[in-house]
Design a protein around this motif. Structure first.
Motif, PDB file in Angstrom:
ATOM      1  N   VAL B 258      -0.585 -15.195  -7.843  1.00  0.00           N
ATOM      2  CA  VAL B 258       0.421 -14.577  -7.857  1.00  0.00           C
ATOM      3  C   VAL B 258       0.019 -13.462  -6.804  1.00  0.00           C
ATOM      4  O   VAL B 258      -0.898 -13.874  -5.754  1.00  0.00           O
ATOM      5  CB  VAL B 258      -0.315 -12.814  -8.793  1.00  0.00           C
ATOM      6  N   ASN B 259       1.157 -13.348  -5.846  1.00  0.00           N
ATOM      7  CA  ASN B 259       0.991 -13.573  -5.185  1.00  0.00           C
ATOM      8  C   ASN B 259       1.135 -11.470  -4.356  1.00  0.00           C
ATOM      9  O   ASN B 259       1.871 -10.903  -5.303  1.00  0.00           O
ATOM     10  CB  ASN B 259       2.741 -13.153  -4.218  1.00  0.00           C
ATOM     11  N   LEU B 260       0.247 -11.372  -3.995  1.00  0.00           N
ATOM     12  CA  LEU B 260       0.550 -10.033  -3.589  1.00  0.00           C
ATOM     13  C   LEU B 260       1.186  -9.271  -2.142  1.00  0.00           C
ATOM     14  O   LEU B 260       0.234 -10.089  -1.308  1.00  0.00           O
ATOM     15  CB  LEU B 260      -1.328  -8.858  -4.001  1.00  0.00           C
ATOM     16  N   TRP B 261       1.933  -8.916  -2.263  1.00  0.00           N
ATOM     17  CA  TRP B 261       2.550  -7.968  -0.643  1.00  0.00           C
ATOM     18  C   TRP B 261       1.688  -6.406  -0.030  1.00  0.00           C
ATOM     19  O   TRP B 261       2.729  -5.819  -0.755  1.00  0.00           O
ATOM     20  CB  TRP B 261       3.916  -8.826  -0.219  1.00  0.00           C
ATOM     21  N   VAL B 262       1.664  -6.478   0.566  1.00  0.00           N
ATOM     22  CA  VAL B 262       1.375  -4.897   1.471  1.00  0.00           C
ATOM     23  C   VAL B 262       1.291  -5.005   2.489  1.00  0.00           C
ATOM     24  O   VAL B 262       1.920  -5.913   3.390  1.00  0.00           O
ATOM     25  CB  VAL B 262      -0.420  -4.309   1.236  1.00  0.00           C
ATOM     26  N   LYS B 263       2.226  -3.684   3.322  1.00  0.00           N
ATOM     27  CA  LYS B 263       3.497  -2.922   3.620  1.00  0.00           C
ATOM     28  C   LYS B 263       1.990  -2.292   5.155  1.00  0.00           C
ATOM     29  O   LYS B 263       1.555  -1.417   4.121  1.00  0.00           O
ATOM     30  CB  LYS B 263       4.006  -2.105   3.783  1.00  0.00           C
ATOM     31  N   LEU B 264       1.601  -2.256   5.839  1.00  0.00           N
ATOM     32  CA  LEU B 264       0.863  -1.813   6.453  1.00  0.00           C
ATOM     33  C   LEU B 264       1.128  -1.399   8.567  1.00  0.00           C
ATOM     34  O   LEU B 264       1.268  -2.789   8.867  1.00  0.00           O
ATOM     35  CB  LEU B 264      -0.652  -2.926   6.733  1.00  0.00           C
ATOM     36  N   GLU B 265       1.672  -0.685   8.581  1.00  0.00           N
ATOM     37  CA  GLU B 265       1.885  -0.032  10.002  1.00  0.00           C
ATOM     38  C   GLU B 265       1.027   0.159  11.250  1.00  0.00           C
ATOM     39  O   GLU B 265       1.654   0.258  12.051  1.00  0.00           O
ATOM     40  CB  GLU B 265       3.060   1.253   9.457  1.00  0.00           C
ATOM     41  N   THR B 266      -0.184   0.110  10.895  1.00  0.00           N
ATOM     42  CA  THR B 266      -1.320   0.245  12.148  1.00  0.00           C
ATOM     43  C   THR B 266      -2.333  -0.658  11.915  1.00  0.00           C
ATOM     44  O   THR B 266      -2.380  -0.936  10.842  1.00  0.00           O
ATOM     45  CB  THR B 266      -1.539   1.859  12.487  1.00  0.00           C
ATOM     46  N   GLU B 267      -2.781  -0.807  13.175  1.00  0.00           N
ATOM     47  CA  GLU B 267      -4.160  -1.192  13.538  1.00  0.00           C
ATOM     48  C   GLU B 267      -4.737  -0.737  12.586  1.00  0.00           C
ATOM     49  O   GLU B 267      -5.527  -2.237  12.039  1.00  0.00           O
ATOM     50  CB  GLU B 267      -3.588  -1.953  14.246  1.00  0.00           C
ATOM     51  N   ASP B 268      -5.084  -0.077  12.525  1.00  0.00           N
ATOM     52  CA  ASP B 268      -6.343   0.578  11.483  1.00  0.00           C
ATOM     53  C   ASP B 268      -6.282   0.049  10.177  1.00  0.00           C
ATOM     54  O   ASP B 268      -6.569   0.222   9.756  1.00  0.00           O
ATOM     55  CB  ASP B 268      -5.897   2.616  12.064  1.00  0.00           C
ATOM     56  N   SER B 269      -5.224   0.405   9.413  1.00  0.00           N
ATOM     57  CA  SER B 269      -4.712   0.123   8.499  1.00  0.00           C
ATOM     58  C   SER B 269      -4.841  -1.122   7.675  1.00  0.00           C
ATOM     59  O   SER B 269      -5.595  -1.103   6.919  1.00  0.00           O
ATOM     60  CB  SER B 269      -3.054   0.946   7.416  1.00  0.00           C
ATOM     61  N   VAL B 270      -4.118  -1.831   9.305  1.00  0.00           N
ATOM     62  CA  VAL B 270      -4.773  -3.459   8.768  1.00  0.00           C
ATOM     63  C   VAL B 270      -5.861  -3.592   8.421  1.00  0.00           C
ATOM     64  O   VAL B 270      -6.986  -4.464   7.563  1.00  0.00           O
ATOM     65  CB  VAL B 270      -4.010  -4.426   9.879  1.00  0.00           C
ATOM     66  N   GLU B 271      -6.924  -2.944   9.370  1.00  0.00           N
ATOM     67  CA  GLU B 271      -8.516  -3.265   9.402  1.00  0.00           C
ATOM     68  C   GLU B 271      -9.276  -2.064   8.627  1.00  0.00           C
ATOM     69  O   GLU B 271      -9.886  -3.048   7.660  1.00  0.00           O
ATOM     70  CB  GLU B 271      -8.954  -2.476  10.873  1.00  0.00           C
ATOM     71  N   ASN B 272      -8.650  -1.448   8.085  1.00  0.00           N
ATOM     72  CA  ASN B 272      -9.225  -1.031   6.674  1.00  0.00           C
ATOM     73  C   ASN B 272      -8.935  -1.327   4.906  1.00  0.00           C
ATOM     74  O   ASN B 272      -9.020  -2.084   4.552  1.00  0.00           O
ATOM     75  CB  ASN B 272      -8.112   0.585   6.239  1.00  0.00           C
TER      76      ASN B 272
END
Ligand code: ATP
Ligand code: MG
Lengths: 245, 453
Positions: B258-272
């Motif tokens: 299963v491919n899970l795609w997430v949308k993250l708009e800031t570097e912080d949210s990527v790190e989180n």
């Protein structure tokens, strides 16, 4: 004007060395008209090329207007050639793709004159050699003599102080040759120093000095109105003279 | 002096028309091929769904067995197992949008209409799919989150399938049958300007998928998993069964599909999000899952596309071939220009004797090279225009003229960047090709050449 002291020019190929000029001592004063004679292969063209800064030399010193030219870089030599020296080559050496007017224009372009000045000089030079009506012709559309005259016009247009002419009358009939000679004399009278290679004794007689070279050596100098300094002509030079013709 | 040099260049070009044309042809052909392939590859490299491509990430956590080879690139790493994907999709995360995808297929028929069954490829996904990927609709809309949870029998179909089945009419509300289950059409896609099918990691360029349906519905219908299923060693013999047999087996397995795609708009949210993945894997390890050391990836679509292209043998082959070809043409141009300029030794000798400095002549011939290069570049542009038109034709033919020309055309269009590049490369490479010849010819000793006529 031009002073050569012990100038030697040696051509080296992989097999042989040719000493085209052998310890030439020559002092040319401003305003002189000098003719150079000698058999074919004796070094006449080489002498003009060295005097005209077109070729380097191995030994000796060459002073142009009192300045030693040894060690000058290529650009400086080009500039000196462009400003002080006019060449009339043994071949016509016109650019075949350019019309007469543009051929005469070539040295003026590198001199940096503006368009008006260039046009004035070109028109003037073409008039002197009588080719005003041929200014738009390509060299191949001209006769040999006309081409020769374009080459003369090109040398004159820059009003050089020093004119080097390698058999400028070689391709002309005797009337035309005389005219060219008169032209050169006139230019000479106006102050241009001239060295001219010729095989024609009659023409040579009109010069202020006549030099004879053989195997790269000046063998004999005759001044106008005087007898040959080196005495009479040697047998061998006379023979060679004929061979050269 | 520039005007003089241009005039001389023009005269010289006319003097040796044959060699000049050959030089121009060599440059034009090399440049034409190079520009065609490079334009193509630039379009290939362009962001699959525009700028948002950089903010959509694929979630990957290494759940392979201990013997599996170690991987340091996300491209080779399997996707997620169903349960891990579902957990991350449904918990509270820093992602502002998320969706899962996997592919299935089945025979599609319409009710109440005489029509031969067609085989369709379907994407099992969530309502988030349409928002996260900015999917445009021709008719209707995507389904609601309720349909995800309830497994409603709803589908979105592509405009291509809509054209096939309903002749471009608004089919919202009509029924289609997938294998043997009926579903209601809630939306029809408009032309979706993505460059490839990145969402299933295939980066396939061609037809869009036919059908999009809720994953919950696909599972309840036991639609086949028409997708790569990667299992731990013990489970591997059952891979085919996991694709075709009862879906409950694979849902409960450790296999990744299963491919899970997430949308993250800031570097912080990527790190989180990354630390969320880490914590989750640690928890699961405590429960005896995830046998290997932690190895998580959160790479965006662009990274995945680049990895894909760098592995695409054909893409790389054409790239290299075009450079090689351009190189051969450049070599040719050098030889032709050498032949052309060697003829100028006499002219150089004369101009030098008459007082031209070496650099002045170099500039004169450089300008001639620029003129040749510019003409070559223009001819090369004309060739690459033909090349791109040809490739457009092939593409249109290959896709049965299914796509409107207006949308496909963009991929094969010349743009200002191409024109600028072509002129720059054309002129620079001509200078490169001609530098040696003109340098050589400008360094001749003038005197010996002036003796003879
Ligand atoms: N580039 C060269 N390499 C080798 N030897 C040369 C070269 N140029 C001239 N020579 C030699 O130098 C000598 C003098 O040549 P030069 O051209 O000065 O003769 P010339 O007196 O002008 O003859 P002509 O009356 O036939 O024009 C000749 O023996 C010739 O073979
Ligand atoms: Mg000679």
């Amino acid at each position: 004007m031009l002073k050569m002291a012990g100038v030697s020019k040696i051509y080296r190929t992989s097999e042989i060395e040719t000493c085209a000029l052998n310890k030439i001592d020559l002092h040319i004063k401003a305003g002189e008209f000098i003719t150079v004679k000698g058999p074919s292969g004796s070094g006449k063209t080489t002498l003009l090329n060295v005097a005209g800064l077109l070729e380097s030399f191995e030994e000796g010193e060459l002073l142009l207007d009192g300045d030693n030219v040894k060690g000058l870089n290529d650009d400086k030599l080009s500039a000196l050639r462009n400003q002080k020296i006019g060449f009339i080559f043994q071949g016509f050496n016109l650019l075949p793709e350019l019309p007469v007017f543009d051929n005469v224009d070539v040295p003026l372009r590198y001199r940096g004159f503006d368009a008006k000045e260039r046009k004035k000089r070109i028109d003037n030079a073409l008039e002197i050699v009588g080719l005003t009506s041929r200014r738009k012709h390509l060299p191949m559309q001209l006769s040999g003599g006309q081409q020769q005259r374009v080459a003369i016009a090109r040398a004159l247009a820059g009003e050089p102080r020093f004119l080097l002419a390698d058999e400028p009358t070689g391709n002309l009939d005797s009337t035309m040759a005389k005219e060219v000679m008169e032209l050169l004399k006139k230019i000479n009278n106006e102050g241009t120093t001239i060295i001219m290679v010729t095989h024609d004794d009659e023409l040579a007689a009109k010069a202020s000095r006549s030099i004879n070279i053989l195997d790269g050596r000046i063998v004999d100098v005759a001044e106008a109105g005087k007898t040959n300094i080196g005495g009479h002509k040697t047998q061998s030079t006379q023979e060679a003279d004929h061979a050269g013709l | 002096m520039l005007a003089y040099n241009l005039q001389l260049a023009w005269i010289s070009l006319r003097q040796t028309p044959g060699l000049t044309l050959l030089a121009i042809a060599a440059i034009a052909i090399g440049l034409g091929v190079l520009m065609t392939i490079q334009t193509q590859s630039r379009h290939m490299r362009s962001l699959p769904i525009g700028p948002v491509s950089e903010n959509i990430y694929l979630v990957q956590m290494d759940n392979r067995d201990l013997n599996a080879p170690s991987l340091d690139q996300s491209f080779e790493m399997p996707s997620l197992s169903f349960r891990d994907a579902m957990y991350l999709l449904n918990t509270d995360t820093p992602a502002i949008d998320a969706t899962t995808t996997w592919k299935t297929r089945g025979i599609i028929t319409t009710t109440g209409q005489e029509y031969n069954p067609v085989r369709g490829i379907a994407v099992a996904t969530n309502s988030g799919f349409f928002s996260i990927f900015n999917v445009p609709f021709l008719y209707g809309n995507g389904w609601t989150a309720d349909s995800d949870t309830q497994g409603n029998a709803v589908v979105v179909i592509s405009n291509r399938l809509n054209r096939t089945l309903f002749g471009d009419e608004d089919s919202v509300g009509r029924q289609i049958t997938i294998i043997d289950k009926q579903a209601t059409i809630v939306g029809v896609l408009d032309e979706w300007p993505i460059t490839s099918q990145f969402y299933d990691r295939s980066f396939f360029r061609g037809f869009s998928d036919d059908i999009f349906l809720p994953q919950s519905f696909a599972i309840s219908m036991n639609l086949p998993r028409y997708t790569r299923i990667e299992c731990q060693a013990a489970d591997r013999p059952r891979t085919r069964a996991y694709q075709l047999a009862d879906v409950r087996h694979v849902i409960n397995s450790e296999c990744a599909w299963v491919n899970l795609w997430v949308k993250l708009e800031t570097e912080d949210s990527v790190e989180n999000y990354k630390s969320l993945m880490e914590n989750y894997v640690s928890e699961q390890k405590a429960l005896g899952r995830f046998p290997r050391e932690q190895n998580n990836f959160l790479d965006n679509i662009v990274t995945h596309q680049n990895a894909f292209l760098s592995r695409d043998a054909r893409f790389k082959f054409y790239q290299r071939l075009s450079w090689f070809f351009a190189g051969v043409c450049l070599l040719n141009a050098i030889l032709i220009l050498l032949a052309k300029f060697i003829r100028k030794t006499k002219e150089v000798a004369l101009r030098r004797a008459l007082g031209a400095k070496r650099n002045v002549l170099l500039v004169q011939y450089l300008i001639e090279l620029v003129v040749i290069g510019a003409i070559g570049a223009l001819a090369g542009l004309a060739l690459s225009y033909l090349g791109l038109q040809g490739m457009l034709g092939v593409y249109m033919y290959g896709t049965d003229y299914e796509y409107p020309l207006s949308t496909v055309e963009q991929l094969y269009q010349m743009d200002w960047q191409l024109i600028r590049d072509a002129l720059l490369i054309g002129i620079l490479s001509t200078i490169v090709a001609g530098l040696y010849p003109i340098w050589k010819v400008c360094n001749v000793a003038p005197a010996p050449l002036l003796k003879t006529e």
